[in-house]
Enzyme design. Sequence first.
Site, PDB file in Angstrom:
ATOM      1  N   HIS A 116       0.814  -1.223   0.000  1.00 57.33           N
ATOM      2  CA  HIS A 116       0.000   0.000   0.000  1.00 57.33           C
ATOM      3  C   HIS A 116       0.848   1.274   0.000  1.00 57.33           C
ATOM      4  O   HIS A 116       0.350   2.341   0.345  1.00 57.33           O
ATOM      5  CB  HIS A 116      -0.987  -0.016   1.176  1.00 57.33           C
ATOM      6  CG  HIS A 116      -2.013  -1.108   1.062  1.00 57.33           C
ATOM      7  ND1 HIS A 116      -2.769  -1.562   2.123  1.00 57.33           N
ATOM      8  CD2 HIS A 116      -2.405  -1.848  -0.012  1.00 57.33           C
ATOM      9  CE1 HIS A 116      -3.577  -2.538   1.710  1.00 57.33           C
ATOM     10  NE2 HIS A 116      -3.358  -2.731   0.428  1.00 57.33           N
ATOM     11  N   GLY A 186      -1.249  -9.473  12.581  1.00 59.91           N
ATOM     12  CA  GLY A 186      -1.814  -8.143  12.876  1.00 59.91           C
ATOM     13  C   GLY A 186      -2.599  -7.540  11.733  1.00 59.91           C
ATOM     14  O   GLY A 186      -2.555  -6.325  11.536  1.00 59.91           O
TER      15      GLY A 186
END
Length: 245
Positions: A116, A186
């Site tokens: 990203h 996570g």
Amino acid sequence: MIDRLAEQLQRARRVTVLTGAGVSAASGVPTFRGAGGLWRSFRAEDLATPDAFARDPTLVWEWYEWRRAMIAACKPNAAHDVLARWTRESNQCTVITQNVDDLHLRAGTERLVRLHGSIWELACWDQCGVRPWRDERVPLPNRPATCPTCGGLARPGVVWFGEMLSQDDIDAASMACACDVFLAVGTSAVVYPAAGLLQQAKANGAFTAEINIETTSASSAVDLAIQGGAEVVLPALAIRPPKLR
Ligand code: BJW
């Protein structure tokens, strides 16, 4: 649970780790979803889409400047350190991250795939031809930030909803799915195409595992779901990447 993962890791020749915002939580970087997550206080549609930027670049930059200042004050934690060590000790260990904070880089991670992008990189909004550039100044001199080449608007070098990820990053991530162990750490595993990597690794025959403080949409799909903080579980594994033994 941890022993079972440690065993799998010790047997593996190739290990791939997909990380999400939870890896940086112990460093003080807010996650997106769940308690205290950014999407609890801000609407993604107003801040993390090309339409939002086209509508109000100053508002979007205010939000990114606020996050840049917060991240600048954070340091990599024990989870980043363990993963960085694994990649330094074995070229068969790849980390794919959805995080834009660059804490994996600051910890010294090698062969990192940043799906990203990075909050520390900027790009020309008008696509004047200049390559994306790095600017770690906090705050930036202009708000909204400007392109040093054409003087038009600059945008954060991150991937917003509805935008394509870089093909090079997708290819690198797909290649890393040919592994023996695939570990999702996570991440809520709801954002695609990142969330699809786990199924890809599974289809390639990888042992799949998750480390998360909560149950996620991936928990029922993985071979092993370990409930716990990344900054606790990863150091507890205390293993060395298999190729080195
Ligand atoms: C801990 C912890 C601790 C806490 N230890 N754990 C297929 C199906 C459905 C939709 C789509 C699809 N393909 C594409 C889409 C559309 C869209 C999408 O996925 N939408 C879904 C939400 C439904 N995807 C896209 O638009 C992507 N582009 C794309 O696919 O292009 C082609 C295309 C376009 C349009 C249509 C179809 C195809 C781009 C996605 C870009 C995501 N961008 C963001 C913002 C980045 C910039 C920025 O930071 O400002 O990326 S959104 C946000 O979510 C950010 C994150 O990287 C990403 C993932 O979040 P993450 O990391 O998982 O964080 P959280 O908060 O969700 O979870 C944290 C977890 O940690 C929790 O589980 C906690 O429990 C845990 N935790 N403390 C361990 N100590």
